[in-house]
Design an enzyme around this catalytic site. Sequence first.
Site, short mmCIF file in Angstrom:
data_model
loop_
_atom_site.label_atom_id
_atom_site.label_comp_id
_atom_site.label_asym_id
_atom_site.label_seq_id
_atom_site.Cartn_x
_atom_site.Cartn_y
_atom_site.Cartn_z
CG ASN A 9 -1.69 1.23 1.43
OD1 ASN A 9 -1.77 2.07 0.54
ND2 ASN A 9 -2.29 1.38 2.62
CD1 TRP A 10 3.30 0.96 -3.08
CD2 TRP A 10 3.50 2.31 -4.84
NE1 TRP A 10 3.98 0.28 -4.05
CE2 TRP A 10 4.12 1.09 -5.15
CE3 TRP A 10 3.51 3.32 -5.81
CZ2 TRP A 10 4.74 0.83 -6.37
CZ3 TRP A 10 4.11 3.08 -7.04
CH2 TRP A 10 4.72 1.85 -7.31
CE LYS A 11 -0.21 3.37 4.73
NZ LYS A 11 -0.17 3.51 6.17
CG HIS A 95 -5.88 1.98 5.13
ND1 HIS A 95 -5.48 2.95 6.00
CD2 HIS A 95 -4.84 1.12 5.03
CE1 HIS A 95 -4.24 2.70 6.39
NE2 HIS A 95 -3.83 1.59 5.81
CD GLU A 97 -3.05 5.68 6.62
OE1 GLU A 97 -3.02 5.74 5.38
OE2 GLU A 97 -2.11 5.18 7.29
CD GLU A 167 -3.60 -2.42 7.24
OE1 GLU A 167 -2.51 -2.69 6.74
OE2 GLU A 167 -4.20 -1.36 7.03
N GLY A 173 2.36 2.43 10.66
CA GLY A 173 3.30 3.54 10.50
C GLY A 173 4.00 3.94 11.79
CB SER A 212 5.12 -1.61 11.93
OG SER A 212 4.71 -0.27 12.17
N GLY A 233 2.77 -1.04 4.24
CA GLY A 233 2.82 0.37 3.87
C GLY A 233 4.24 0.82 3.60
N GLY A 234 4.84 1.47 4.58
CA GLY A 234 6.17 2.07 4.43
C GLY A 234 7.20 1.16 3.79
P1 PGA Z 1 2.75 0.43 7.58
O1 PGA Z 1 1.27 0.63 6.96
O2 PGA Z 1 3.28 -0.85 7.01
O3 PGA Z 1 3.52 1.64 7.10
O4 PGA Z 1 2.59 0.38 9.05
C1 PGA Z 1 0.41 -0.46 6.74
C2 PGA Z 1 -0.89 0.02 6.16
O5 PGA Z 1 -1.38 1.09 6.55
O6 PGA Z 1 -1.48 -0.64 5.28
#
Ligand code: PGA
Length: 250
Positions: A9-11, A95, A97, A167, A173, A212, A233-234
């Site tokens: 997930n590149w966001k 998600h 967010e 999640e 993050g 994470s 994500g990251g």
């Molecule tokens: P993260 O994000 O790996 O940066 O914690 C995961 C996500 O939000 O899908």
Amino acid sequence: MRKTLVAGNWKMHGSRQQTAELIGGLAEALGDDPANEVAVCPPFVYLLDAARAVEGTPIRLGAQNLAVEESGAYTGEVAGSMLRDVGCYYVIVGHSERRSLYGETDELVAEKYRAAQRDGLVPILCVGESLEERESGVTSEVVERQLRAVLTAAGIDSFAAAVVAYEPVWAIGTGRTASPEQAQEVHALIRGILASESATIANSIRILYGGSVKASNAGDLFSMPDVDGGLVGGASLEAEGFAEICRAGG
Ligand code: PGA
């Protein structure tokens, strides 16, 4: 046997150049026949570039969000059919967010999940509790409520063509990953809820862990019996490191 899935997930990160470099590097690192299924979910505007870059590779494409509506006067929205049109296979829905920053309710998430399937996409449905909810001991209730909203709206059969991602918000993050045991506990709960309606579907659905995930912890997480991969994500923004996660547990 459930095939492990690792989705990046590149966001809201990247550029055209990074899209080409990241997917090119990932494809090279993975080779033609990776043991696990791999997907990347870039921002909308890079999907077409990404679709060209994944052509001829085993990497699947996903989007991060979609509109509920099929088409029409919805300024700024992107329909699932458009995502299909540019080559998406998956779409992330619910998600945390989107839930916390853009006010997406359980009901709206369920509508997006249904819209995704209507438009021929496989939804990756995200659920998970906040830190406050975990600390007050209501993790199971929260996850069950989020899952049941979709079950009620779409029915158990819809889960034959869906992926669930657990999640925990406190792990996203933050560098603070859930322990494999903490993840397993909630994954088993999710599978159990689905199993109470259909053992077959519960058995075959992939439940990903997100929050994470990195190369150093992916192996331990993915080796848990009910953890079928990760939503990353990251750590999905760097080709070599992400490829290493994609190889974990395979
Ligand atoms: P993260 O994000 O790996 O940066 O914690 C995961 C996500 O939000 O899908």
